[in-house]
Design a protein around this motif. Structure first.
Motif, PDB file in Angstrom:
ATOM      1  N   LYS A 199       0.861  -1.175   0.000  1.00  0.00           N
ATOM      2  CA  LYS A 199       0.000   0.000   0.000  1.00  0.00           C
ATOM      3  C   LYS A 199       0.900   1.228   0.000  1.00  0.00           C
ATOM      4  O   LYS A 199       1.963   1.234   0.637  1.00  0.00           O
ATOM      5  N   ILE A 200       0.482   2.245  -0.730  1.00  0.00           N
ATOM      6  CA  ILE A 200       1.217   3.507  -0.742  1.00  0.00           C
ATOM      7  C   ILE A 200       0.192   4.639  -0.752  1.00  0.00           C
ATOM      8  O   ILE A 200      -0.932   4.467  -1.228  1.00  0.00           O
ATOM      9  N   ASP A 201       0.574   5.799  -0.238  1.00  0.00           N
ATOM     10  CA  ASP A 201      -0.348   6.939  -0.143  1.00  0.00           C
ATOM     11  C   ASP A 201       0.252   8.205  -0.769  1.00  0.00           C
ATOM     12  O   ASP A 201       0.451   9.198  -0.096  1.00  0.00           O
ATOM     13  N   PRO A 202       0.511   8.201  -2.083  1.00  0.00           N
ATOM     14  CA  PRO A 202       1.133   9.377  -2.705  1.00  0.00           C
ATOM     15  C   PRO A 202       0.157  10.537  -2.856  1.00  0.00           C
ATOM     16  O   PRO A 202      -1.056  10.340  -2.919  1.00  0.00           O
ATOM     17  N   GLU A 203       0.718  11.750  -2.925  1.00  0.00           N
ATOM     18  CA  GLU A 203      -0.117  12.906  -3.239  1.00  0.00           C
ATOM     19  C   GLU A 203      -0.629  12.750  -4.664  1.00  0.00           C
ATOM     20  O   GLU A 203       0.074  12.251  -5.543  1.00  0.00           O
ATOM     21  N   ALA A 204      -1.866  13.158  -4.891  1.00  0.00           N
ATOM     22  CA  ALA A 204      -2.471  13.056  -6.213  1.00  0.00           C
ATOM     23  C   ALA A 204      -1.800  14.047  -7.170  1.00  0.00           C
ATOM     24  O   ALA A 204      -1.496  15.173  -6.787  1.00  0.00           O
ATOM     25  N   TYR A 245      -0.599  -1.716  -9.712  1.00  0.00           N
ATOM     26  CA  TYR A 245      -1.516  -0.973  -8.858  1.00  0.00           C
ATOM     27  C   TYR A 245      -2.827  -1.728  -8.736  1.00  0.00           C
ATOM     28  O   TYR A 245      -3.299  -2.312  -9.699  1.00  0.00           O
ATOM     29  N   ASP A 246      -3.400  -1.693  -7.552  1.00  0.00           N
ATOM     30  CA  ASP A 246      -4.643  -2.393  -7.281  1.00  0.00           C
ATOM     31  C   ASP A 246      -5.710  -1.381  -6.887  1.00  0.00           C
ATOM     32  O   ASP A 246      -6.003  -1.199  -5.719  1.00  0.00           O
ATOM     33  N   GLY A 247      -6.254  -0.689  -7.851  1.00  0.00           N
ATOM     34  CA  GLY A 247      -7.367   0.223  -7.647  1.00  0.00           C
ATOM     35  C   GLY A 247      -7.099   1.434  -6.790  1.00  0.00           C
ATOM     36  O   GLY A 247      -7.389   1.394  -5.598  1.00  0.00           O
ATOM     37  N   PRO A 248      -6.592   2.531  -7.374  1.00  0.00           N
ATOM     38  CA  PRO A 248      -6.428   3.755  -6.590  1.00  0.00           C
ATOM     39  C   PRO A 248      -7.773   4.259  -6.075  1.00  0.00           C
ATOM     40  O   PRO A 248      -8.799   4.102  -6.726  1.00  0.00           O
ATOM     41  N   SER A 249      -7.769   4.846  -4.888  1.00  0.00           N
ATOM     42  CA  SER A 249      -8.962   5.504  -4.362  1.00  0.00           C
ATOM     43  C   SER A 249      -8.529   6.844  -3.783  1.00  0.00           C
ATOM     44  O   SER A 249      -7.374   7.030  -3.407  1.00  0.00           O
ATOM     45  N   TRP A 250      -9.478   7.775  -3.731  1.00  0.00           N
ATOM     46  CA  TRP A 250      -9.172   9.116  -3.248  1.00  0.00           C
ATOM     47  C   TRP A 250      -9.074   9.150  -1.735  1.00  0.00           C
ATOM     48  O   TRP A 250      -9.785   8.451  -1.027  1.00  0.00           O
ATOM     49  N   SER A 251      -8.195  10.004  -1.242  1.00  0.00           N
ATOM     50  CA  SER A 251      -8.040  10.202   0.188  1.00  0.00           C
ATOM     51  C   SER A 251      -7.485  11.610   0.388  1.00  0.00           C
ATOM     52  O   SER A 251      -7.369  12.376  -0.566  1.00  0.00           O
ATOM     53  N   ASN A 252      -7.143  11.956   1.627  1.00  0.00           N
ATOM     54  CA  ASN A 252      -6.473  13.232   1.867  1.00  0.00           C
ATOM     55  C   ASN A 252      -5.564  13.099   3.071  1.00  0.00           C
ATOM     56  O   ASN A 252      -5.762  12.252   3.932  1.00  0.00           O
ATOM     57  N   ARG A 253      -4.546  13.937   3.085  1.00  0.00           N
ATOM     58  CA  ARG A 253      -3.588  13.954   4.189  1.00  0.00           C
ATOM     59  C   ARG A 253      -3.344  15.422   4.522  1.00  0.00           C
ATOM     60  O   ARG A 253      -2.747  16.147   3.731  1.00  0.00           O
ATOM     61  N   ASP A 254      -3.861  15.860   5.647  1.00  0.00           N
ATOM     62  CA  ASP A 254      -3.688  17.249   6.076  1.00  0.00           C
ATOM     63  C   ASP A 254      -4.068  18.235   4.989  1.00  0.00           C
ATOM     64  O   ASP A 254      -3.296  19.114   4.616  1.00  0.00           O
ATOM     65  N   ASP A 264      -4.993   6.404  -2.017  1.00  0.00           N
ATOM     66  CA  ASP A 264      -4.666   5.162  -1.307  1.00  0.00           C
ATOM     67  C   ASP A 264      -4.584   4.129  -2.414  1.00  0.00           C
ATOM     68  O   ASP A 264      -5.589   3.846  -3.068  1.00  0.00           O
ATOM     69  N   ILE A 265      -3.409   3.590  -2.628  1.00  0.00           N
ATOM     70  CA  ILE A 265      -3.216   2.665  -3.741  1.00  0.00           C
ATOM     71  C   ILE A 265      -2.714   1.334  -3.211  1.00  0.00           C
ATOM     72  O   ILE A 265      -1.662   1.267  -2.562  1.00  0.00           O
ATOM     73  N   GLY A 266      -3.478   0.286  -3.482  1.00  0.00           N
ATOM     74  CA  GLY A 266      -3.025  -1.051  -3.158  1.00  0.00           C
ATOM     75  C   GLY A 266      -1.976  -1.478  -4.177  1.00  0.00           C
ATOM     76  O   GLY A 266      -2.027  -1.076  -5.352  1.00  0.00           O
ATOM     77  N   LEU A 267      -1.019  -2.267  -3.751  1.00  0.00           N
ATOM     78  CA  LEU A 267       0.053  -2.735  -4.632  1.00  0.00           C
ATOM     79  C   LEU A 267       0.062  -4.256  -4.658  1.00  0.00           C
ATOM     80  O   LEU A 267      -0.187  -4.906  -3.643  1.00  0.00           O
ATOM     81  N   ARG A 268       0.350  -4.821  -5.813  1.00  0.00           N
ATOM     82  CA  ARG A 268       0.578  -6.260  -5.959  1.00  0.00           C
ATOM     83  C   ARG A 268       1.994  -6.433  -6.492  1.00  0.00           C
ATOM     84  O   ARG A 268       2.309  -5.954  -7.574  1.00  0.00           O
ATOM     85  N   LEU A 269       2.833  -7.091  -5.728  1.00  0.00           N
ATOM     86  CA  LEU A 269       4.221  -7.292  -6.136  1.00  0.00           C
ATOM     87  C   LEU A 269       4.314  -8.623  -6.858  1.00  0.00           C
ATOM     88  O   LEU A 269       3.937  -9.665  -6.320  1.00  0.00           O
ATOM     89  N   ARG A 270       4.793  -8.586  -8.084  1.00  0.00           N
ATOM     90  CA  ARG A 270       4.884  -9.766  -8.942  1.00  0.00           C
ATOM     91  C   ARG A 270       6.328 -10.217  -9.064  1.00  0.00           C
ATOM     92  O   ARG A 270       7.254  -9.433  -8.908  1.00  0.00           O
ATOM     93  N   ALA A 271       6.505 -11.472  -9.412  1.00  0.00           N
ATOM     94  CA  ALA A 271       7.859 -11.998  -9.644  1.00  0.00           C
ATOM     95  C   ALA A 271       8.440 -11.334 -10.879  1.00  0.00           C
ATOM     96  O   ALA A 271       7.740 -11.047 -11.839  1.00  0.00           O
TER      97      ALA A 271
END
Length: 166
Positions: free
Chosen positions: A83-88, A130-139, A145-152
């Motif tokens: 999971k990662i939470d980058p600024e949009a 990426y596994d479905g970005p969704s909107w969020s906010n931080r301050d 909020d982006i789910g991640l799938r790590l592949r071989a």
């Protein structure tokens, strides 16, 4: 960085023995997560956190013949997510949404965390989807909020990710 690990093993009763020679207190000082130059698909997102979860799905191999009733463990599945939470940002700056819809992979690479020998960590994952970005906010800043799938990877190591300490 913070790591938490849950493990299972066969029980072995403790015995009285002298402490092995060379045992010493580890004087390493924890290193703050600052100045880390990680990239995701050659893009350096502004993010507060990066989580990686390794789910190995170990199962117990029970056996009536074994003295403990268990002869070992076996690996069932191996699922690595994150999971990662980058600024949009705009899609022209970095195409989070387009990469999600196309299933494109991006490499995760981080600079070394820490500088002292024995207290340096590098984390890499060659094929992250990426596994479905969704909107969020931080301050009051718009984030994802982006789910991640790590592949071989397709290299000879076939590793989903690596954590290297030096």
């Amino acid at each position: 960085p913070m790591f938490s690990v849950e493990m299972g093993a066969l029980y072995v009763a403790p015995i009285d023995a002298a402490i092995a020679g060379g045992a010493a207190f580890d004087p390493s000082v924890p290193v703050p997560m600052q100045g880390l130059g990680f990239t995701l698909g050659a893009y350096s997102p502004i993010a507060k956190s990066l989580e990686i979860t390794l789910d190995t799905g170990l199962s117990i191999r029970e056996d009536l013949h074994a003295a403990t009733g268990v002869i070992g463990y076996q690996m069932g599945r191996r699922t690595i997510t994150g999971k990662i939470d980058p600024e949009a940002v705009t899609e022209a700056t970095y195409p989070y949404w387009a990469n999600f819809f196309s299933g494109a992979s991006a490499a995760l690479a981080s600079n070394v965390i820490g500088t002292a020998v024995g207290n340096r960590v590098t984390i890499n994952a060659p094929a992250v989807q990426y596994d479905g970005p969704s909107w969020s906010n931080r301050d009051r800043s718009r984030t994802y909020d982006i789910g991640l799938r790590l592949r071989a990877s397709t290299d000879t190591a076939s590793d989903e990710f690596s954590i290297v300490t030096t």
